[in-house]
Design a protein around this motif. Structure first.
Motif, PDB file in Angstrom:
ATOM      1  N   ALA A  68     100.409  31.816  57.114  1.00  0.00           N
ATOM      2  CA  ALA A  68     101.654  31.040  57.176  1.00  0.00           C
ATOM      3  C   ALA A  68     101.573  29.971  58.263  1.00  0.00           C
ATOM      4  O   ALA A  68     102.013  28.826  58.072  1.00  0.00           O
ATOM      5  CB  ALA A  68     102.836  31.975  57.430  1.00  0.00           C
ATOM      6  N   ILE A  69     100.987  30.323  59.405  1.00  0.00           N
ATOM      7  CA  ILE A  69     100.865  29.357  60.505  1.00  0.00           C
ATOM      8  C   ILE A  69      99.920  28.219  60.105  1.00  0.00           C
ATOM      9  O   ILE A  69     100.228  27.044  60.283  1.00  0.00           O
ATOM     10  CB  ILE A  69     100.371  30.061  61.794  1.00  0.00           C
ATOM     11  N   LEU A 100      99.835  25.867  69.061  1.00  0.00           N
ATOM     12  CA  LEU A 100      98.561  26.554  68.817  1.00  0.00           C
ATOM     13  C   LEU A 100      97.408  25.575  68.623  1.00  0.00           C
ATOM     14  O   LEU A 100      96.274  25.873  68.993  1.00  0.00           O
ATOM     15  CB  LEU A 100      98.687  27.468  67.591  1.00  0.00           C
ATOM     16  N   THR A 101      97.694  24.390  68.045  1.00  0.00           N
ATOM     17  CA  THR A 101      96.603  23.424  67.853  1.00  0.00           C
ATOM     18  C   THR A 101      96.136  22.881  69.207  1.00  0.00           C
ATOM     19  O   THR A 101      94.962  22.597  69.386  1.00  0.00           O
ATOM     20  CB  THR A 101      97.029  22.260  66.927  1.00  0.00           C
ATOM     21  N   GLU A 102      97.071  22.756  70.158  1.00  0.00           N
ATOM     22  CA  GLU A 102      96.666  22.344  71.518  1.00  0.00           C
ATOM     23  C   GLU A 102      95.825  23.440  72.170  1.00  0.00           C
ATOM     24  O   GLU A 102      94.861  23.191  72.870  1.00  0.00           O
ATOM     25  CB  GLU A 102      97.891  22.118  72.409  1.00  0.00           C
ATOM     26  N   MET A 103      96.228  24.704  71.919  1.00  0.00           N
ATOM     27  CA  MET A 103      95.542  25.829  72.562  1.00  0.00           C
ATOM     28  C   MET A 103      94.172  26.093  71.952  1.00  0.00           C
ATOM     29  O   MET A 103      93.232  26.452  72.659  1.00  0.00           O
ATOM     30  CB  MET A 103      96.399  27.106  72.441  1.00  0.00           C
ATOM     31  N   LEU A 104      94.063  25.929  70.611  1.00  0.00           N
ATOM     32  CA  LEU A 104      92.850  26.401  69.925  1.00  0.00           C
ATOM     33  C   LEU A 104      92.126  25.326  69.111  1.00  0.00           C
ATOM     34  O   LEU A 104      91.070  25.587  68.549  1.00  0.00           O
ATOM     35  CB  LEU A 104      93.204  27.554  68.972  1.00  0.00           C
ATOM     36  N   LEU A 113      92.338  26.119  64.323  1.00  0.00           N
ATOM     37  CA  LEU A 113      92.819  27.420  64.828  1.00  0.00           C
ATOM     38  C   LEU A 113      91.733  28.486  64.836  1.00  0.00           C
ATOM     39  O   LEU A 113      91.980  29.660  64.558  1.00  0.00           O
ATOM     40  CB  LEU A 113      94.016  27.923  64.011  1.00  0.00           C
ATOM     41  N   LYS A 114      90.516  28.050  65.135  1.00  0.00           N
ATOM     42  CA  LYS A 114      89.408  28.993  65.190  1.00  0.00           C
ATOM     43  C   LYS A 114      89.713  30.057  66.262  1.00  0.00           C
ATOM     44  O   LYS A 114      90.280  29.736  67.304  1.00  0.00           O
ATOM     45  CB  LYS A 114      88.123  28.230  65.548  1.00  0.00           C
ATOM     46  N   ASP A 115      89.346  31.284  65.978  1.00  0.00           N
ATOM     47  CA  ASP A 115      89.560  32.399  66.918  1.00  0.00           C
ATOM     48  C   ASP A 115      91.026  32.698  67.227  1.00  0.00           C
ATOM     49  O   ASP A 115      91.357  33.201  68.286  1.00  0.00           O
ATOM     50  CB  ASP A 115      88.838  32.147  68.258  1.00  0.00           C
ATOM     51  N   LEU A 116      91.923  32.368  66.294  1.00  0.00           N
ATOM     52  CA  LEU A 116      93.338  32.706  66.471  1.00  0.00           C
ATOM     53  C   LEU A 116      93.510  34.223  66.550  1.00  0.00           C
ATOM     54  O   LEU A 116      92.962  34.971  65.756  1.00  0.00           O
ATOM     55  CB  LEU A 116      94.151  32.149  65.287  1.00  0.00           C
ATOM     56  N   ARG A 117      94.258  34.679  67.561  1.00  0.00           N
ATOM     57  CA  ARG A 117      94.529  36.104  67.728  1.00  0.00           C
ATOM     58  C   ARG A 117      96.031  36.322  67.832  1.00  0.00           C
ATOM     59  O   ARG A 117      96.778  35.398  68.148  1.00  0.00           O
ATOM     60  CB  ARG A 117      93.885  36.630  69.019  1.00  0.00           C
TER      61      ARG A 117
END
Ligand SMILES: [Zn+2]
Length: 325
Positions: free
Chosen positions: A199-200, A212-216, A220-224
């Motif tokens: 969904a994200i 999340l795009t800023e963070m990863l 969104l590779k390696d999203l946890r």
């Protein structure tokens, strides 16, 4: 009679990505754990070899030998046949009819007992966290998929052919998205970790802005699950709404199950709950209350387990202890 020198048990949680083994005394106090990656792509024989090594390492780390181990309990995903010691079908391991108990006993020279992973988890929670020993408990474990475990009348409830508790595949929207099981609109496609991630990713692809795009990065590779919590705490409304919707669905599932089972306690566990309990619990409780028949929710307690990864190994250890009494 049980051998008194054998004063410890081992509990194993065999998952699609990792194997966790823990050594316990007979009061289920943990002495230590060891973790291996599963490497399911190498096939059943290689995985069983890794389980055996993980168990041996855990025992060795605790300065014990297998001669001091009374039994090993193992929680495995999917459909299991504890009586014959076989994993009947486990899609996330790619296993069909694997005689895991016989193979492990050959390698470890200790009695081995098999249980479904979610049945082991609810058993672990029951032993460690539910001090009041309620008679009727429903466990919902939300991770990559969603599984369930039941304790009815104070005993684990396996069902007729040991497959009870597959609540992740309870259909809650007949026109919903397709599930990995082939049906449409299963509970799992709305609230599992995979459902949240999907969904994200979908929202971001359609142009919505998420921290999340800023963070990863964009992909969104390696999203946890922990990243989802961080994003919400920093004020990410897109992610917050998606998590809120999943929590609503978890409430719908609980409502249905409370109507059928009238449990005293509903326990929520698994990786998603471990990361997001604070964010999700208020909505889950509110949604569950609005989806039950009037009068059926009185004194039903909905709680998030704090055991995390230890639930499965503790429950598996309890199985080994109780089967070797
Ligand atoms: Zn399904």
């Amino acid at each position: 009679m049980a051998d008194t020198n054998r004063s410890h048990v081992v509990g194993v949680d065999l998952g699609g990505t990792k194997i966790l083994a823990g050594v316990f005394d007979l009061k289920l106090q943990s002495l230590g754990t060891t973790k291996f990656s599963t490497k399911a792509q190498r096939g059943p024989e290689a995985v069983i070899e890794r389980v055996a090594r993980c168990v041996q390492d855990a025992i060795d780390e605790c300065d014990l030998s297998t001669k001091q181990i009374r039994g090993v309990g193992i929680g495995a995903p999917g459909a299991v046949d504890p009586e014959h010691g076989e994993v009947v079908f486990a899609p996330n391991l790619g296993w069909k009819d694997v005689a895991i108990v016989k193979e492990l006993e050959k390698r470890l020279d200790v009695p081995v007992f098999l249980e479904n992973d979610c049945a082991a988890c609810i058993r672990g929670v029951y032993e460690q966290e539910l001090k009041a020993k309620p008679k009727h408990v429903l466990g919902i474990f939300i991770g990559t998929g969603i599984g369930g475990g039941l304790i009815l009348n104070g005993d684990p409830y396996p069902g007729f052919s040991h497959t009870a508790g597959e609540i992740g595949h309870m259909v809650i929207d007949v026109n919903g998205p397709k599930c990995s099981c082939g049906n449409k609109g299963c509970f799992e496609v709305f609230a599992s970790r995979q459902a949240l991630f999907r969904a994200i990713q979908g929202a971001i692809k359609s142009g919505e802005k998420s921290l999340l795009t800023e963070m990863l990065g964009e992909d969104l590779k390696d999203l946890r699950s922990g990243d989802i919590r961080k994003a919400i705490r920093r004020g990410d409304k897109v992610v917050e709404k998606i998590v809120e919707e999943a929590a609503e669905y978890i409430g719908v599932a609980i409502g249905n199950l409370v109507n059928i089972l009238n449990p005293e306690v509903v326990v929520l566990g698994g990786g998603v709950m471990e990361a997001l309990a604070d964010e999700m619990m208020p909505t889950i409780t509110k949604s569950a209350k609005s989806h039950v028949l009037p009068g059926t929710f009185r004194n039903v307690d909905i709680m998030a387990s704090k055991l995390g990864d230890n639930a499965g190994i503790t429950g598996a250890a309890a199985v080994a202890r109780d089967r070797t009494k």
